[in-house]
Design a protein around this motif. Structure first.
Motif, short mmCIF file in Angstrom:
data_model
loop_
_atom_site.label_atom_id
_atom_site.label_comp_id
_atom_site.label_asym_id
_atom_site.label_seq_id
_atom_site.Cartn_x
_atom_site.Cartn_y
_atom_site.Cartn_z
N ASP A 1 28.00 10.27 -50.43
CA ASP A 1 28.11 11.58 -49.79
C ASP A 1 27.05 12.57 -50.22
O ASP A 1 26.90 13.61 -49.59
CB ASP A 1 29.51 12.17 -49.98
CG ASP A 1 29.83 12.47 -51.43
OD1 ASP A 1 29.01 12.14 -52.31
OD2 ASP A 1 30.91 13.03 -51.69
N THR A 2 26.28 12.29 -51.27
CA THR A 2 25.18 13.18 -51.65
C THR A 2 24.00 12.38 -52.19
O THR A 2 24.18 11.35 -52.86
CB THR A 2 25.60 14.19 -52.75
OG1 THR A 2 26.01 13.47 -53.92
CG2 THR A 2 26.74 15.07 -52.28
N THR B 1 28.82 9.47 -60.20
CA THR B 1 27.44 9.95 -60.01
C THR B 1 26.49 9.01 -60.75
O THR B 1 26.71 8.67 -61.91
CB THR B 1 27.28 11.37 -60.55
OG1 THR B 1 28.16 12.24 -59.82
CG2 THR B 1 25.85 11.86 -60.39
N ASP C 1 20.45 13.74 -54.14
CA ASP C 1 19.75 14.91 -54.66
C ASP C 1 18.50 14.45 -55.39
O ASP C 1 18.59 13.71 -56.38
CB ASP C 1 20.67 15.69 -55.61
CG ASP C 1 20.10 17.04 -56.00
OD1 ASP C 1 18.95 17.34 -55.62
OD2 ASP C 1 20.79 17.78 -56.73
N VAL D 1 25.21 12.21 -45.30
CA VAL D 1 25.24 12.76 -46.66
C VAL D 1 24.55 14.10 -46.74
O VAL D 1 23.66 14.39 -45.96
CB VAL D 1 24.50 11.86 -47.64
CG1 VAL D 1 25.26 10.72 -48.11
CG2 VAL D 1 23.21 11.48 -47.13
N ARG D 2 24.97 14.84 -47.74
CA ARG D 2 24.26 16.09 -48.03
C ARG D 2 23.01 15.73 -48.82
O ARG D 2 23.08 15.18 -49.92
CB ARG D 2 25.16 17.03 -48.84
CG ARG D 2 26.39 17.50 -48.07
CD ARG D 2 27.15 18.58 -48.83
NE ARG D 2 27.58 18.12 -50.15
CZ ARG D 2 28.70 17.43 -50.35
NH1 ARG D 2 29.47 17.09 -49.32
NH2 ARG D 2 29.05 17.07 -51.57
#
Length: 825
Positions: free
Chosen positions: A34-35, A138, A37, A212-213
């Protein structure tokens, strides 16, 4: 000083709400990723990067998530960390087989675990096991990445920070092996690509809701270089300038605006002005980084060339990829690039043009060999290029071998230029078989795509002692072609070699191992290992374009920048891996593993594994999900994706790659490959995949005792007819599902799919049913009309598109079952 920020022009297409890679809705919720970065810190011409991947378990059982993702091909992966439930577990770099055993053992024991493996220089696989229901895990990866740098004739420079975000579908040639799959992807392993199932993640169809962000932040410290401008090539960004008044060159932070998708490379260009009064006569610098022990260290030598070489008679072979994945703007840009190269040739040059998909074609009237670069011959070549369009598969090895065979005259400057997106899976096979043909041939590659296979194109250019130029848009083409024009011209120096004075070099550690040639505006960067005191001089010697001797030397300066060592280690490992692809030597494999473990840099034969000591689940195998990836931006045509992912033949594969996630009850491996279908009910399509596919028709079973022979034959015939209809309904239900998926595609793509793919399938089905007299009239009538329609009649094709969907819905809907008390015996 004023630093100008050049933003990407706004696009009229706004991001879709709740759209993207991590938001694929199933009957159990969203898929795990979902993310993503990306946090980069650029200092001078080196970037330190942290990639943070967030996984969440939306299911009510423990989850194992698999994610196939890209990283920069020159980046050194130096660390992995797993965070979950307020616990932090540092990853350990191990030999790949041992790491896999440790991971599998931990997951089977109910422990959280994560493993990161490299499958290509720019393709990696992350597996995270035993994510508890509702839990978030994570994963943090740390990287060191060099920034390519070039200068123009005015001395202005440009560095590029490129970070790939999606693994594009790749053409998989060869014969399927039929063994247990190496991975959980959509492509079968073949004799040409034994790990195809590891590099072929399922693909979200175009227009799928957002994902996803995605966040990208780049902090920039010019480190004394005169930074004047930042350019974001493909994404919309914002920039915060951070410069104290009177302190000199600007720095700052660049951020990606929210809502962007993981469907293309992130490209940030840093523009530097020429220094006033600087001597541009090919300066050189030598940096030494001693190890903590002081016994050894790493060096990096950089030579910044200037000027132009003296032209020599050239033989140039231009190889143009016209395969299906080049559809759309890429084919337009590739034709323009090829024509521009042909236009630079002179009557003293000889050339050939080869365009290829599964066959190799040449311009008419130019014959099979090299021809002089006369006006007439160049016109014929450009005329041929104007007619080239995308089709078929990417059979790359044959045209490269033919090109090398044409470049056989050692008395001329031999140049091969490959224009492609590089989307093939058999990179190692190509390099292994092409290697012996490359003696004396300089290869330049032009990669055209927004999600280009940069790893392969860089490898091929380095082995061919040439350069790789990447083109992400038509706007970039003119600048890229200016660079290419200089490179296919005369190099400044060739036959380069390295000589040390007062510095002891460790044998067989210089990367690249073949220095190749020096081109105008392209820095030569050489790194390696040294022993003893960190002092001395390195000199590069070669032959200038005028035939005289050429050399540049640099005195050592010492620094404590440890990233230099990891970047060298990555380049050294890449060299060894390319040599291994050719020889398959066990001794080379051992050297690769030893170097990887010693310097803490991930490679093809090692893996990072993190294992939580705590047991979090018992007695239940985790539910497996393979994370689907975005369809690369610019691949508007579904046929382009299909052809890129197909194998063995240019025809479309039998099934379109789909974004899927396995139900908790799905077994590991097998046909499901850790994937689950879309809910058929949402498409109003009967679902024939909820139960196993029916077996092939079997001989009639013996008649029941006492049943008359005619009645037994009638029953057997009825069973066979039912079996045929069920098979036909199941096959056409899959076609109906694809047609429904293509509702948002362009009119041209829908029409092409209707005639190029569905029509042959329908012909086969009707032929089979006709043999037994079982074909419904509506299906026969549809086939007749599809055969008769003209591809140039869009109105009629639109009518047939709608009618096809209605007819297939009617045919594939099974008749309602009668209540058991109303059935006949």
């Amino acid at each position: 000083m004023t630093m100008r920020i050049t933003p990407l022009p706004e696009t009229p297409t706004l991001p879709e709400p709740d759209g993207g890679l991590g938001a694929l809705t199933t009957d159990r919720g969203n898929l795990p990723l979902d993310t993503v970065d990306v946090r980069a810190s650029v200092t001078g011409l080196v970037a330190g990067v942290e990639v943070v991947q967030g996984f969440r378990n939306p299911f009510d059982v423990p989850l194992e998530a698999t994610y196939v993702f890209p990283l920069p091909d020159r980046a050194a992966v130096t660390g992995l960390r797993m965070e979950a439930d307020d616990r932090t577990i540092e990853g350990v770099l191990k030999e790949r087989g041992q790491a896999r055993q440790d991971y599998d053992r931990a997951v089977a024991a109910g422990q959280r675990a994560a493993i990161a493996e490299e499958d290509r220089p720019d393709v990696f696989t992350m597996r995270v096991g035993n994510i508890l229901p509702g839990e978030r895990v994570t994963i943090r990866l740390t990287l060191d990445q060099p920034l390519p740098y070039e200068t123009d004739q005015h001395g202005d420079g440009e560095a590029t920070f490129r970070f790939p975000l999606v693994v594009a579908p790749r053409y998989i040639p060869g014969t399927p092996l039929g063994d247990e799959a190496a991975g959980q992807g959509t492509a079968p392993d073949t004799d040409a690509v034994p790990d195809a199932s590891r590099i072929s993640p399922p693909v979200l169809l175009p227009g799928f809701p957002n994902p996803v962000r995605l966040a990208i932040t780049v902090d920039i410290d010019p480190a004394g270089l005169p930074l004047t401008e930042l350019r974001s090539a493909l994404h919309v960004t914002t920039a915060d300038e951070d410069r104290a008044e009177g302190t000199g060159p600007a720095g700052g932070t660049v951020r990606l605006v929210p809502g962007e998708r993981l469907d293309r490379d992130f490209i940030l260009r840093l523009v530097y002005a020429a220094r006033d009064g600087e001597d541009t006569a090919a300066p050189a610098s030598l940096t030494l980084v001693p190890d903590e022990s002081g016994a050894e260290g790493t060096f990096t030598l950089t030579v910044l060339p200037s000027g132009r070489g003296r032209p020599r008679p050239r033989d140039v072979v231009l190889v143009l990829d016209r395969s299906g994945s080049m559809h759309g703007w890429k084919m337009v840009a590739a034709r323009r690039a090829a024509a521009r190269i042909v236009d630079t040739l002179t009557a003293g040059d000889r050339f050939a043009v080869l365009s290829f998909d599964t066959v190799v074609e040449r311009p008419r009237d130019l014959g099979a060999g090299l021809v002089p670069g006369t006006d007439r011959n160049r016109f014929r070549a450009v005329e041929h290029l104007a007619s080239v369009d995308a089709r078929g598969g990417t059979e790359l090895l044959t045209p490269l071998q033919e090109a090398c065979a044409l470049l056989a005259d050692p008395h001329r400057d031999r140049v091969l230029v490959l224009i492609t997106d590089g989307q093939v899976g058999n990179e190692d096979q190509i390099l292994a078989q092409l290697g012996p043909s490359l003696q004396g041939v300089r290869i330049h590659t032009v990669g055209i795509d927004q999600a280009v296979n940069a790893g392969f194109l860089n490898r091929l250019a380095e082995i061919g002692q040439g350069r790789c130029e990447l083109v992400e848009s038509e706007d970039r083409l003119d600048t890229a072609m200016e660079h290419i024009h200089h490179r296919i011209g005369a190099p400044l120096a060739t036959d380069l070699s390295l000589h040390a004075e007062g510095l002891t070099l460790v044998p067989d550690t210089v990367a690249p191992s073949r220095l190749g040639a020096l081109f105008p505006g392209v820095p030569l960067v050489v790194s390696g290992r040294f022993r003893g005191a960190p002092s001395g001089t390195l000199t590069v010697r070669g032959t200038g374009s005028d035939g005289t001797g050429w050399e540049r030397d640099a005195k050592a300066t010492v620094t404590g920048n440890r990233s230099i060592t990891s970047i060298w280690a990555r380049a050294h490992l890449r060299d060894l891996e390319d040599r291994y692809a050719v020889s398959g030597s066990d001794e080379l494999e051992r050297r690769i593993v030893d170097a990887s473990l010693r310097f803490g840099v991930l490679c093809r034969f090692t893996a990072f594994v993190a294992i939580d000591s705590r047991v979090v689940t018992e007695g239940q195998a985790p539910h497996q999900v393979v994370q689907p990836v975005e369809s690369p931006r610019g691949w508007e045509s579904p046929q382009a994706t299909l052809m890129a992912a197909s194998y063995g033949a240019p025809a479309m594969p039998a099934a379109m790659p789909r974004a899927t996630a396995a139900p908790p009850s799905a077994p590991r491996g097998g046909a499901a490959r850790g994937t689950e279908r879309f809910a058929a009910e949402s498409l109003d399509v009967p679902d024939f995949r909820t139960s196993p596919a029916p077996p092939s028709p079997a001989p009639p079973s013996p008649a029941a005792p006492g049943m008359p022979a005619p009645q037994a034959r009638r029953r057997a015939k009825g069973d066979a007819a039912t079996q045929r209809l069920d098979n036909a309904r199941r096959d056409l239900a899959e076609e109906l599902r694809r047609l429904t998926d293509l509702r948002s595609a362009s009119q041209a793509d829908r029409h092409q799919y209707l005639l190029a793919h569905l029509l042959p399938v329908l012909e086969t089905t009707v032929q089979d049913l006709d043999h037994w007299g079982d074909t419904p009239r509506s299906l026969s009538a549809l086939l007749t009309d599809l055969r008769a329609v003209s591809p140039a009649d869009p109105t009629r094709l639109d009518e047939l598109w709608t009618r096809t969907i209605e007819t297939l819905k009617e045919f594939t809907t099974p008749p309602p079952k009668r209540a058991f008390w109303k059935r006949r015996s």
